[in-house]
Scaffold this active site. Structure first.
Site, PDB file in Angstrom:
ATOM      1  N   ARG A  45       0.857  -1.187   0.000  1.00  0.00           N
ATOM      2  CA  ARG A  45       0.000   0.000   0.000  1.00  0.00           C
ATOM      3  C   ARG A  45       0.890   1.234   0.000  1.00  0.00           C
ATOM      4  O   ARG A  45       1.635   1.477   0.947  1.00  0.00           O
ATOM      5  CB  ARG A  45      -0.903  -0.022   1.233  1.00  0.00           C
ATOM      6  N   ASP A  76      -5.099  -1.226  -4.962  1.00  0.00           N
ATOM      7  CA  ASP A  76      -5.768  -0.374  -5.942  1.00  0.00           C
ATOM      8  C   ASP A  76      -5.137  -0.366  -7.341  1.00  0.00           C
ATOM      9  O   ASP A  76      -5.848  -0.456  -8.337  1.00  0.00           O
ATOM     10  CB  ASP A  76      -5.871   1.056  -5.401  1.00  0.00           C
ATOM     11  N   ASP A  95     -12.646   2.863  -5.358  1.00  0.00           N
ATOM     12  CA  ASP A  95     -11.581   2.610  -6.334  1.00  0.00           C
ATOM     13  C   ASP A  95     -12.182   2.047  -7.628  1.00  0.00           C
ATOM     14  O   ASP A  95     -13.380   2.148  -7.860  1.00  0.00           O
ATOM     15  CB  ASP A  95     -10.559   1.646  -5.740  1.00  0.00           C
ATOM     16  N   LYS A 143      -4.995   5.076   9.275  1.00  0.00           N
ATOM     17  CA  LYS A 143      -5.684   5.838   8.229  1.00  0.00           C
ATOM     18  C   LYS A 143      -6.808   6.628   8.888  1.00  0.00           C
ATOM     19  O   LYS A 143      -7.215   6.340  10.016  1.00  0.00           O
ATOM     20  CB  LYS A 143      -6.217   4.917   7.141  1.00  0.00           C
ATOM     21  N   MET A 296      -4.208   0.080  45.449  1.00  0.00           N
ATOM     22  CA  MET A 296      -5.268   0.831  44.789  1.00  0.00           C
ATOM     23  C   MET A 296      -4.708   1.955  43.917  1.00  0.00           C
ATOM     24  O   MET A 296      -5.162   3.083  43.965  1.00  0.00           O
ATOM     25  CB  MET A 296      -6.220   1.417  45.832  1.00  0.00           C
ATOM     26  N   CYS A 448     -19.065  -5.228  44.797  1.00  0.00           N
ATOM     27  CA  CYS A 448     -17.690  -4.819  44.486  1.00  0.00           C
ATOM     28  C   CYS A 448     -16.683  -5.688  45.219  1.00  0.00           C
ATOM     29  O   CYS A 448     -15.625  -6.031  44.678  1.00  0.00           O
ATOM     30  CB  CYS A 448     -17.492  -3.354  44.843  1.00  0.00           C
TER      31      CYS A 448
END
Length: 547
Positions: A45, A76, A95, A143, A296, A448
């Site tokens: 590419r 492409d 393309d 990209k 923590m 928790c």
């Protein structure tokens, strides 16, 4: 050009990008190292070079790839393909039209097409594509995808359903990294057809690496492990857990839980917790009471330095104030192959929590996901249980075992569903645990603390594995150890300690119960746990229970 269409292995598909190379790293050197690491297909590419340079780069790339018998595709440019005789091309939606490309290239060239929807995929099939690249899955720096819809693994699965039975294979691309790769592979399995990815397309994680051979090897191992599981099973495995390790009977299961309790007492694993501000003190005390050591830390720099030393990580976003620390801690735990327990508190209550959950899970892979019915329902996209803040609303799941088993398969993680009965699954086996006391529901943070203890005993499960197995075996697993047993141990320890605490004569209500609970976590022995535990193995794979 080939006189017959080549057979392509799409497992690890490298898309080149010379602009992403680390300073001082030569492109051809990087390419060859990536091939040595297991790249199976290369797409050249070049978006910023003129035609002459593109042809030169492509020709030299093909010469190197030919030595490793790895096909080369061109992004492409049909003229560049014709100039060097590559195996074919890859084209985007904007393309050269696929029918024209096929007319120009002939029947034996490989032509791949980028798709981002089931409609795109169906069109590609109808026009004769050999494979499709599905994406972008997640945000990527390779990209600009700011104007594109990010598919997520579930979106990839919808496209795979559209491809089922066509013979057209698919790779995923966009934001794929080692921490989220296993989730992608498993969670993208098409919900209706069970069609799955043939491979992954990678740019920055290989091209941008100073050690592309090692980067490629790591990615290839995960893909190969996934493909092996698909060859023998009709569903994905929770591949973070060592196989054939879980005991097959109630007695064996409880004996293993007892072993893990002893390991915690004898080894004092360091349990890193990024948790709800409301329960930090209680969670730390619960960790200490069972014999482990809490820390923590939340700062991103701090958690990175800590990661090699910890036994396991808990990420609880009851109060989401440390998102950056959560992201870094999870990724570092994945890198260091430490268990990660995710407690998505009230994940379905607000859009911010849902978005944060998706963002975290795109950055790292949890070993265990623990939640109440509303939280698990939100992740499973079930309408059976609603949420009101941190609480569940409704009568509950009609089939909780199926919910946890299916979500474990899709997320490739252990799922812990807490409630009046607790359900724990690795995607094959479901264990129902029925201990506990109603006073757990009237003190802040009991859920928790359950996450804290699940994390603690997952650390013990890893230690058990390392003490009893070759540390170099099963290298494709993100975490070694029987995390199903670790998760079950955490649930049983807190629920049985709660029963013992509630029965004490000095417990008069929630306030005295909270203190007594810490006492009984400290006093609980394996013998008492085995005597009191109420568990049922609902769907063991060895009895054909998994569908």
């Amino acid at each position: 050009m080939s006189s017959s269409k080549p057979k392509i292995d799409y497992s690890l598909y490298l898309v080149t990008g010379r602009e992403l190379l680390p300073p001082g790293k030569d492109y051809y050197e990087s390419l060859e190292e990536s091939l040595q690491g297991g790249v199976t297909l290369v797409q050249v590419r070049e978006k910023l070079t003129d035609t002459g340079e593109f042809i030169d780069v492509a020709r030299r790339t093909k010469e190197i790839c030919d030595r490793y018998k790895v096909p080369v595709l061109i992004n492409d440019r049909i003229d560049v393909h014709l100039a060097i005789g590559s195996a074919g091309i890859h084209i985007g939606q904007s393309d050269c039209p696929l029918p024209l490309a096929r007319q120009l290239l002939g029947p034996n060239a490989i032509i791949g097409v980028s798709v981002s929807s089931p409609a795109d995929a169906k069109r590609a099939v109808a026009q004769g594509a050999d494979y499709v690249g599905i994406g972008p899955v997640w945000p990527t720096g390779s990209k600009d995808v700011s104007k594109k819809v990010l598919l997520s693994p579930e979106g990839v699965g919808a496209v795979l359903d559209a491809l089922a039975g066509t013979g057209v294979e698919a790779v995923a691309i966009g934001g794929i990294h080692p921490p989220n790769l296993q989730y992608l592979l498993h969670a993208s399995i098409a919900p209706n057809s069970r069609n799955h990815l043939a491979g992954i397309a990678i740019i920055s994680d290989i091209v941008g690496s100073r050690i592309p051979k090692e980067a490629s090897e790591g990615l290839r191992k995960v893909v190969d492990s996934f493909k092996r599981s698909r060859e023998t099973l009709d569903h994905p495995q929770a591949i973070f857990c060592a196989k054939a390790q879980s005991p097959r009977d109630t007695e064996g299961i409880l004996a293993r839980v007892g072993d893990l309790m002893r390991i915690v007492r004898n080894n004092t694993p360091l349990i890193h917790q990024i948790t709800n501000n409301v329960v930090i003190n209680d969670s730390a005390n619960a960790t200490l009471a069972v014999g482990a050591s809490p820390i923590m830390a939340t700062n991103a720099r701090d958690v990175k330095d800590l990661s090699p030393a910890i036994g396991a990580l808990l990420v609880n976003f009851g109060t989401i104030t440390d998102k950056e620390g959560m992201m870094v801690a999870g990724r570092e735990a994945n890198v260091n192959r430490k268990p990660v327990v995710f407690d998505p508190v009230a994940v379905g209550a607000t859009s911010y929590r849902r978005e944060t959950s998706k963002e975290l899970l795109a950055h790292w892979q949890p070993t265990v996901i623990k939640g109440n019915a509303a939280e698990i329902g939100a992740l499973a996209q079930s309408a059976e249980v609603a949420t009101r803040g941190v609480d569940s609303v409704g009568s509950g799941f009609s089939d909780p075992a199926k919910v946890v088993r299916d979500l474990a398969r899709r997320r490739a993680a252990i799922i812990v569903l807490t409630g009046e009965h607790d359900y724990i699954s690795d995607g094959e086996t479901v264990i129902k645990a029925s201990n506990g006391h109603k006073l757990l529901g009237v003190i802040t943070g009991s859920g928790c603390m359950t996450g804290t203890l699940v994390t603690t005993f997952c650390a013990a499960a890893r230690l058990y594995h390392l003490a009893n197995h070759d540390p170099f075996e099963e290298e494709s697993q993100l975490v070694q150890g029987d995390m199903l047993m670790g998760a079950l141990a955490g649930v049983l320890v807190i629920t049985i300690a709660a029963e013992v605490a509630a029965a004490r004569s000095d417990v008069k209500g929630p306030g005295t119960f909270r203190a007594a609970l810490i006492d009984e976590l400290y006093n609980l022995t394996p013998d008492v746990l085995v005597e009191r535990a109420k568990i049922e193995v609902i769907s063991p794979a060895w009895k054909g229970g998994a569908d």
